[in-house]
Design a protein around this motif. Sequence first.
Motif, PDB file in Angstrom:
ATOM      1  N   ASP A 177      -3.867  -7.200  -1.451  1.00  0.00           N
ATOM      2  CA  ASP A 177      -4.251  -6.096  -2.504  1.00  0.00           C
ATOM      3  C   ASP A 177      -3.620  -5.857  -3.860  1.00  0.00           C
ATOM      4  N   PHE A 181      -4.618  -4.650  -7.957  1.00  0.00           N
ATOM      5  CA  PHE A 181      -3.741  -3.680  -8.559  1.00  0.00           C
ATOM      6  C   PHE A 181      -3.402  -4.181  -9.674  1.00  0.00           C
ATOM      7  N   LEU A 186      -1.841   3.120  -0.184  1.00  0.00           N
ATOM      8  CA  LEU A 186      -1.674   2.393  -0.466  1.00  0.00           C
ATOM      9  C   LEU A 186      -0.656   1.245  -1.685  1.00  0.00           C
ATOM     10  N   VAL A 187      -0.826   2.277  -1.742  1.00  0.00           N
ATOM     11  CA  VAL A 187       0.514   1.874  -3.063  1.00  0.00           C
ATOM     12  C   VAL A 187       1.918   2.801  -3.510  1.00  0.00           C
ATOM     13  N   MET A 215      -7.703   1.010  -3.176  1.00  0.00           N
ATOM     14  CA  MET A 215      -6.906   0.361  -3.436  1.00  0.00           C
ATOM     15  C   MET A 215      -7.197   0.724  -5.327  1.00  0.00           C
ATOM     16  N   LEU A 218       3.685  -1.645  -2.389  1.00  0.00           N
ATOM     17  CA  LEU A 218       2.128  -2.369  -1.429  1.00  0.00           C
ATOM     18  C   LEU A 218       2.370  -1.623  -0.091  1.00  0.00           C
TER      19      LEU A 218
END
Length: 134
Positions: free
Chosen positions: A89, A93, A122-123, A52, A84
């Motif tokens: 996470d 972040f 992941l993002v 992340m 996300l």
Amino acid sequence: MASEGSAQVQRIGEPTLNGQRLPFSTAVRAGDTVYLSGALGIDATGKLADGMTAQARLAMDNLGAGLKQAGLRWGDVVKCTVMLDDMKDWPAFNQVYVTYFPDGKFPARSAFGADGLALGALVEVECIAYAGKQ
């Protein structure tokens, strides 16, 4: 029938992945507003970073490159949306995100969990910025 668009709409940047043109612009200026397309934590070769923190940093760097192409800075950003893969996470972040805005002047923001982001990311982050009169 597709239209060319008005003179008030400016498309900025033509992103590619593995040599293929992607079906969107890096950013679009419409009047005083610039809409930045969602950015992933990928490097110049299209490879996702590990974890992340690394993906968040690259996603924000990629957005920063779009801002620069539009002649803007992080202080011009008024709204961001963060997607996300896993809401656990969110704190990791945020640790990266806050470092991009001058003097802690943060834009409005939404964040939500999204299953199945592009490329297995992941993002993903997208932003809107104020560009002023042309």
